[in-house]
Enzyme design. Structure first.
Site, PDB file in Angstrom:
ATOM      1  N   ARG A  81      -0.799  -9.535  12.785  1.00 40.86           N
ATOM      2  CA  ARG A  81      -1.284  -8.490  11.855  1.00 40.86           C
ATOM      3  C   ARG A  81      -1.963  -9.207  10.692  1.00 40.86           C
ATOM      4  O   ARG A  81      -3.101  -8.630  10.383  1.00 40.86           O
ATOM      5  CB  ARG A  81      -0.283  -7.439  11.395  1.00 40.86           C
ATOM      6  CG  ARG A  81       0.411  -6.467  12.465  1.00 40.86           C
ATOM      7  CD  ARG A  81       1.753  -5.885  12.242  1.00 40.86           C
ATOM      8  NE  ARG A  81       1.705  -5.062  11.273  1.00 40.86           N
ATOM      9  CZ  ARG A  81       2.674  -4.973  10.251  1.00 40.86           C
ATOM     10  NH1 ARG A  81       4.001  -5.306  10.744  1.00 40.86           N
ATOM     11  NH2 ARG A  81       2.518  -3.949   9.215  1.00 40.86           N
ATOM     12  N   LYS A 118       0.692  -1.306  -0.192  1.00 43.16           N
ATOM     13  CA  LYS A 118      -0.170  -0.079   0.029  1.00 43.16           C
ATOM     14  C   LYS A 118       0.900   1.223   0.014  1.00 43.16           C
ATOM     15  O   LYS A 118       0.570   2.254  -0.855  1.00 43.16           O
ATOM     16  CB  LYS A 118      -1.021   0.133   1.146  1.00 43.16           C
ATOM     17  CG  LYS A 118      -1.902  -1.047   1.226  1.00 43.16           C
ATOM     18  CD  LYS A 118      -2.825  -1.194   2.652  1.00 43.16           C
ATOM     19  CE  LYS A 118      -2.149  -1.351   3.711  1.00 43.16           C
ATOM     20  NZ  LYS A 118      -1.614  -2.415   4.296  1.00 43.16           N
ATOM     21  N   ARG A 127      10.885  -1.169  11.196  1.00 37.43           N
ATOM     22  CA  ARG A 127       9.647  -0.975  12.007  1.00 37.43           C
ATOM     23  C   ARG A 127       9.495  -1.843  13.074  1.00 37.43           C
ATOM     24  O   ARG A 127       9.938  -3.094  12.843  1.00 37.43           O
ATOM     25  CB  ARG A 127       8.288  -0.994  11.196  1.00 37.43           C
ATOM     26  CG  ARG A 127       7.920   0.241  10.754  1.00 37.43           C
ATOM     27  CD  ARG A 127       6.848   0.427   9.909  1.00 37.43           C
ATOM     28  NE  ARG A 127       5.651  -0.410  10.067  1.00 37.43           N
ATOM     29  CZ  ARG A 127       4.365  -0.565   9.387  1.00 37.43           C
ATOM     30  NH1 ARG A 127       4.545   0.284   8.416  1.00 37.43           N
ATOM     31  NH2 ARG A 127       3.627  -1.356   9.679  1.00 37.43           N
ATOM     32  N   ARG A 135     -10.479   0.304   8.220  1.00 36.31           N
ATOM     33  CA  ARG A 135      -9.479  -0.983   8.340  1.00 36.31           C
ATOM     34  C   ARG A 135     -10.873  -1.835   8.903  1.00 36.31           C
ATOM     35  O   ARG A 135     -10.539  -3.116   9.350  1.00 36.31           O
ATOM     36  CB  ARG A 135      -8.631  -0.904   9.542  1.00 36.31           C
ATOM     37  CG  ARG A 135      -7.352  -1.501   8.937  1.00 36.31           C
ATOM     38  CD  ARG A 135      -6.227  -1.098   9.818  1.00 36.31           C
ATOM     39  NE  ARG A 135      -5.032  -1.867   9.759  1.00 36.31           N
ATOM     40  CZ  ARG A 135      -3.908  -1.421   9.058  1.00 36.31           C
ATOM     41  NH1 ARG A 135      -3.881  -0.147   8.508  1.00 36.31           N
ATOM     42  NH2 ARG A 135      -3.042  -1.926   9.048  1.00 36.31           N
ATOM     43  N   ARG A 173      11.914  -5.184   4.952  1.00 35.14           N
ATOM     44  CA  ARG A 173      11.454  -3.830   4.922  1.00 35.14           C
ATOM     45  C   ARG A 173      12.133  -2.752   5.753  1.00 35.14           C
ATOM     46  O   ARG A 173      12.541  -3.080   6.604  1.00 35.14           O
ATOM     47  CB  ARG A 173      10.004  -3.640   5.226  1.00 35.14           C
ATOM     48  CG  ARG A 173       9.669  -2.248   5.135  1.00 35.14           C
ATOM     49  CD  ARG A 173       8.246  -1.668   5.068  1.00 35.14           C
ATOM     50  NE  ARG A 173       7.484  -2.621   6.251  1.00 35.14           N
ATOM     51  CZ  ARG A 173       6.114  -2.484   6.581  1.00 35.14           C
ATOM     52  NH1 ARG A 173       5.320  -1.785   5.607  1.00 35.14           N
ATOM     53  NH2 ARG A 173       5.498  -2.862   7.633  1.00 35.14           N
TER      54      ARG A 173
HETATM   55  P1  AP5 Z   1       4.693  -1.628   1.977  1.00 35.13           P
HETATM   56  O1  AP5 Z   1       4.642  -0.614   0.842  1.00 35.13           O
HETATM   57  O2  AP5 Z   1       5.522  -1.128   3.098  1.00 35.13           O
HETATM   58  O3  AP5 Z   1       3.353  -2.280   2.283  1.00 35.13           O
HETATM   59  P2  AP5 Z   1       2.036  -1.808   3.362  1.00 35.13           P
HETATM   60  O4  AP5 Z   1       1.012  -2.424   2.760  1.00 35.13           O
HETATM   61  O5  AP5 Z   1       2.286  -0.461   3.075  1.00 35.13           O
HETATM   62  O6  AP5 Z   1       2.346  -2.491   4.498  1.00 35.13           O
HETATM   63  P3  AP5 Z   1       2.278  -1.915   6.058  1.00 35.13           P
HETATM   64  O7  AP5 Z   1       3.013  -2.869   6.965  1.00 35.13           O
HETATM   65  O8  AP5 Z   1       2.510  -0.585   5.905  1.00 35.13           O
HETATM   66  O9  AP5 Z   1       0.853  -2.143   6.029  1.00 35.13           O
HETATM   67  P4  AP5 Z   1      -0.097  -1.987   7.450  1.00 35.13           P
HETATM   68  O10 AP5 Z   1      -1.223  -2.227   6.886  1.00 35.13           O
HETATM   69  O11 AP5 Z   1       0.328  -3.522   8.371  1.00 35.13           O
HETATM   70  O12 AP5 Z   1       0.470  -1.099   8.363  1.00 35.13           O
HETATM   71  P5  AP5 Z   1       0.070   0.192   8.879  1.00 35.13           P
HETATM   72  O13 AP5 Z   1       1.113   1.281   8.932  1.00 35.13           O
HETATM   73  O14 AP5 Z   1      -1.107   0.716   7.861  1.00 35.13           O
HETATM   74  O15 AP5 Z   1       5.693  -2.934   1.525  1.00 35.13           O
HETATM   75  C1  AP5 Z   1       6.162  -3.799   2.367  1.00 35.13           C
HETATM   76  C2  AP5 Z   1       7.510  -4.251   1.908  1.00 35.13           C
HETATM   77  O16 AP5 Z   1       7.496  -4.824   0.499  1.00 35.13           O
HETATM   78  C3  AP5 Z   1       8.537  -2.917   1.816  1.00 35.13           C
HETATM   79  O17 AP5 Z   1       9.870  -3.527   2.131  1.00 35.13           O
HETATM   80  C4  AP5 Z   1       8.415  -3.000   0.022  1.00 35.13           C
HETATM   81  O18 AP5 Z   1       9.686  -2.212  -0.257  1.00 35.13           O
HETATM   82  C5  AP5 Z   1       8.402  -4.483  -0.327  1.00 35.13           C
HETATM   83  N1  AP5 Z   1       7.399  -4.347  -1.492  1.00 35.13           N
HETATM   84  C6  AP5 Z   1       6.217  -3.572  -2.009  1.00 35.13           C
HETATM   85  N2  AP5 Z   1       5.660  -3.987  -2.890  1.00 35.13           N
HETATM   86  C7  AP5 Z   1       6.317  -5.030  -3.313  1.00 35.13           C
HETATM   87  C8  AP5 Z   1       6.620  -5.778  -4.545  1.00 35.13           C
HETATM   88  N3  AP5 Z   1       5.417  -5.857  -5.399  1.00 35.13           N
HETATM   89  N4  AP5 Z   1       7.253  -6.926  -4.770  1.00 35.13           N
HETATM   90  C9  AP5 Z   1       8.262  -6.901  -3.918  1.00 35.13           C
HETATM   91  N5  AP5 Z   1       8.479  -6.029  -2.658  1.00 35.13           N
HETATM   92  C10 AP5 Z   1       7.708  -5.168  -2.509  1.00 35.13           C
HETATM   93  O19 AP5 Z   1      -0.426   0.019  10.152  1.00 35.13           O
HETATM   94  C11 AP5 Z   1       0.425  -0.319  11.541  1.00 35.13           C
HETATM   95  C12 AP5 Z   1      -0.510  -0.545  12.689  1.00 35.13           C
HETATM   96  O20 AP5 Z   1      -1.175   0.992  12.980  1.00 35.13           O
HETATM   97  C13 AP5 Z   1      -1.726  -1.406  12.556  1.00 35.13           C
HETATM   98  O21 AP5 Z   1      -1.119  -2.666  12.891  1.00 35.13           O
HETATM   99  C14 AP5 Z   1      -2.565  -0.696  13.596  1.00 35.13           C
HETATM  100  O22 AP5 Z   1      -2.253  -1.381  14.904  1.00 35.13           O
HETATM  101  C15 AP5 Z   1      -2.449   0.802  13.373  1.00 35.13           C
HETATM  102  N6  AP5 Z   1      -3.432   1.127  12.488  1.00 35.13           N
HETATM  103  C16 AP5 Z   1      -3.038   1.657  11.274  1.00 35.13           C
HETATM  104  N7  AP5 Z   1      -4.330   1.958  10.567  1.00 35.13           N
HETATM  105  C17 AP5 Z   1      -5.382   1.934  11.436  1.00 35.13           C
HETATM  106  C18 AP5 Z   1      -6.741   1.822  11.339  1.00 35.13           C
HETATM  107  N8  AP5 Z   1      -7.361   2.369  10.399  1.00 35.13           N
HETATM  108  N9  AP5 Z   1      -7.470   1.209  12.315  1.00 35.13           N
HETATM  109  C19 AP5 Z   1      -6.890   0.639  13.447  1.00 35.13           C
HETATM  110  N10 AP5 Z   1      -5.569   0.621  13.517  1.00 35.13           N
HETATM  111  C20 AP5 Z   1      -4.687   1.061  12.647  1.00 35.13           C
HETATM  112 MG    MG Z   2       2.296   1.153   4.705  1.00 28.84          MG
END
Ligand code: AP5
Ligand code: MG
Length: 220
Positions: free
Chosen positions: A170, A13, A159, A87, A126
């Site tokens: 997660r 994402k 992270r 979410r 990552r």
């Molecule tokens: P990346 O682009 O970082 O993936 P991402 O989908 O953004 O993954 P996140 O870990 O950020 O998602 P998340 O939803 O768990 O975390 P968030 O910060 O939202 O890519 C991942 C890796 O793969 C990178 O190294 C990248 O380089 C590589 N990559 C990408 N695309 C690739 C490809 N096509 N091929 C190969 N490699 C690739 O949330 C964190 C925490 O915050 C949650 O757990 C929760 O506690 C809280 N939170 C956030 N939002 C909410 C909400 N709305 N409600 C409640 N709690 C929330």
């Molecule tokens: Mg992210």
């Protein structure tokens, strides 16, 4: 244009949002990045969110809905792309309500679909820039200079929630609580355009599919 990018942790994402905002001039609103900034700044919200994030659980809806409403309010007229929000179905309903109050609506939902096995590989390699949120991978998407962000030269960090145990939690949280949001948008008849994107492929191919969908929407 107002867009939502849905997908499991590690689906890409953040990576794809950076490319979408460059191409369409939108603002990137990542709930996870905002929460991490709140934590780094030591705010009340950041402190409340900490324990949930560190174990891979969702932060309570009330806190998130308020936080994201504030961010959306400040977004430019060109629009925004939401990453990690909504979410839960409750968050999606609250988002619809708050947009409707301004006569606004979401134009498109892109659902990044990925196998759990690939998620695990991606998360453990990552590296993220704490300053601008740019994401890299030690094998797949390397920065130009090891350990430094291409955009601002800031240090890249791993992270806290990218340990194997927390990634498993997660993913479990995603399947139990967030997958229903995909069906919420997919089944909504008068709702936004809905696109399924195969996110198992390399990043450039995923971007191509996303741009193909959004270009068609922009030219309508
Ligand atoms: P990346 O682009 O970082 O993936 P991402 O989908 O953004 O993954 P996140 O870990 O950020 O998602 P998340 O939803 O768990 O975390 P968030 O910060 O939202 O890519 C991942 C890796 O793969 C990178 O190294 C990248 O380089 C590589 N990559 C990408 N695309 C690739 C490809 N096509 N091929 C190969 N490699 C690739 O949330 C964190 C925490 O915050 C949650 O757990 C929760 O506690 C809280 N939170 C956030 N939002 C909410 C909400 N709305 N409600 C409640 N709690 C929330
Ligand atoms: Mg992210």
């Amino acid at each position: 244009m107002r867009i939502i990018l849905l997908g499991a942790p590690g689906a890409g994402k953040g990576t794809q949002c950076k490319r979408i905002v460059e191409r369409y001039g939108l603002q990137h609103l990542s709930s996870g990045d905002i929460l991490r900034q709140e934590r780094a700044a030591g705010t009340q919200l950041g402190k409340k969110a900490q324990s949930y994030m560190d174990c891979g659980a969702l932060v309570p809806d009330k806190l998130i809905v308020e936080m994201m409403a504030g961010a959306i309010k400040k977004a430019p007229a060109a629009g925004f792309v939401l990453d990690g929000f909504p979410r839960t179905v409750n968050q999606a309903v609250e988002l619809d309500k708050s947009l409707a109050r301004k006569d606004h609506k979401i134009d498109a939902v892109l659902s990044l679909e990925i196998d759990d096995k690939i998620v695990i590989e991606r998360m453990t390699g990552r590296r993220s820039c704490l300053k601008c949120g740019a994401v890299y991978h030690i094998e797949n998407l390397k920065p130009k200079v090891e350990g430094k962000c291409d955009h601002d030269g800031a240090e890249l960090i791993q992270r806290r929630d990218d340990s194997l145990e927390v990634v498993h939690n997660r993913l479990k949280t995603y399947h139990q609580q967030t997958e229903a949001v995909v069906n919420y948008y997919k089944n909504s008849s008068a709702g936004p355009a809905f696109y399924r994107i195969d996110a198992n492929r390399e990043a450039a191919m995923v971007s191509d599919s996303i741009f193909e969908s959004l270009d068609a929407l922009v030219s309508v």
